[in-house]
Design an enzyme around this catalytic site. Structure first.
Site, PDB file in Angstrom:
ATOM      1  N   ASN A 152      30.044  29.143  -2.506  1.00  5.90           N
ATOM      2  CA  ASN A 152      30.351  30.038  -1.386  1.00  5.90           C
ATOM      3  C   ASN A 152      30.915  31.366  -1.871  1.00  5.90           C
ATOM      4  O   ASN A 152      30.605  32.422  -1.330  1.00  5.90           O
ATOM      5  CB  ASN A 152      31.357  29.373  -0.434  1.00  5.90           C
ATOM      6  CG  ASN A 152      30.761  28.189   0.288  1.00  5.90           C
ATOM      7  OD1 ASN A 152      29.698  28.282   0.886  1.00  5.90           O
ATOM      8  ND2 ASN A 152      31.436  27.059   0.215  1.00  5.90           N
ATOM      9  N   LYS A 153      31.748  31.319  -2.902  1.00  6.47           N
ATOM     10  CA  LYS A 153      32.309  32.549  -3.461  1.00  6.47           C
ATOM     11  C   LYS A 153      31.202  33.410  -4.083  1.00  6.47           C
ATOM     12  O   LYS A 153      31.205  34.634  -3.946  1.00  6.47           O
ATOM     13  CB  LYS A 153      33.370  32.227  -4.511  1.00  6.47           C
ATOM     14  CG  LYS A 153      34.647  31.647  -3.956  1.00  6.47           C
ATOM     15  CD  LYS A 153      35.646  31.400  -5.083  1.00  6.47           C
ATOM     16  CE  LYS A 153      36.951  30.826  -4.592  1.00  6.47           C
ATOM     17  NZ  LYS A 153      37.894  30.629  -5.703  1.00  6.47           N
ATOM     18  N   ASP A 167      41.723  33.862  -8.315  1.00  8.68           N
ATOM     19  CA  ASP A 167      42.537  32.854  -7.658  1.00  8.68           C
ATOM     20  C   ASP A 167      42.949  33.480  -6.342  1.00  8.68           C
ATOM     21  O   ASP A 167      43.227  34.684  -6.261  1.00  8.68           O
ATOM     22  CB  ASP A 167      43.757  32.443  -8.482  1.00  8.68           C
ATOM     23  CG  ASP A 167      44.277  31.064  -8.060  1.00  8.68           C
ATOM     24  OD1 ASP A 167      43.532  30.310  -7.402  1.00  8.68           O
ATOM     25  OD2 ASP A 167      45.420  30.742  -8.381  1.00  8.68           O
TER      26      ASP A 167
END
Length: 192
Positions: free
Chosen positions: A11-12, A68
């Protein structure tokens, strides 16, 4: 330019590819056949991003970046923050994480929150940190089926919809990761 994104999250990659120019060929860890989990043992988003990028750079010698991301809720003193993926346990279950946030927010009127992403980029052995932040609020119940993670309970400022109700194109423009990606693209363009 070839660049490794040190993630196993497709998805990223989809989100980022929507914003990157075609001159940047993005590979993720799954494409490289790298299936082992990189331990996230630092207590800050910056620390974990650097740890992941350094780990892959040391293994491959290729240009790499890692991210992150944390959801930081004001009334919960910044929780879940660096523990966002594992807030409800090490199984990284998004539904359970959302349930825990909503339980901890019961009766709380201050719903202010922000998503924060930190990119650690290593090119030719040099480290660069880039950050994206989007402010918003925590909804009282999940809304929408798009997106992933905490998207169904996060409503960005200026919107009436959750991230899970906004189109991917719109989210990519305004999200924490989208803002960090814009900074990444600008940084890479300035290097050429």
């Amino acid at each position: 330019m070839k660049l490794i994104f040190a993630t196993h999250n497709p998805n990223k990659v989809i989100e980022l590819n929507k914003q990157l120019p075609s001159s940047i060929a993005l590979s993720d860890l799954l494409e490289l056949g790298f299936n082992e989990e990189i331990p996230e043992t630092e207590n800050t988003l910056e620390g974990n991003a650097i740890l992941k990028a350094t780990y892959i750079y040391d293994k491959t010698g290729n240009d790499v970046f890692a991210d992150d991301t944390g959801l930081e809720i004001e009334a919960l003193n910044g929780e879940p923050g660096v523990f966002s993926a594992r807030y409800a346990g090490n199984n990284k279950n998004a539904t359970e994480n959302i349930k825990k946030v909503l339980k901890n927010m019961e009766g709380v009127t201050n719903r202010k929150a922000q998503f924060r992403t930190v990119f650690a980029l290593i090119i030719a052995g040099k480290l660069q940190l880039l950050e994206g932040v989007i402010k918003g609020s925590i909804l009282k119940q999940p809304q929408g089926d798009n997106g992933f993670g905490y998207d169904p309970i996060f409503c960005p400022n200026g919107y009436t919809q959750s991230f899970a109700e906004i189109s991917l194109d719109e989210k990519s423009k305004i999200s924490h990761r989208g803002i960090a990606t814009q900074k990444l693209v600008a940084f890479l363009k300035n290097r050429t």
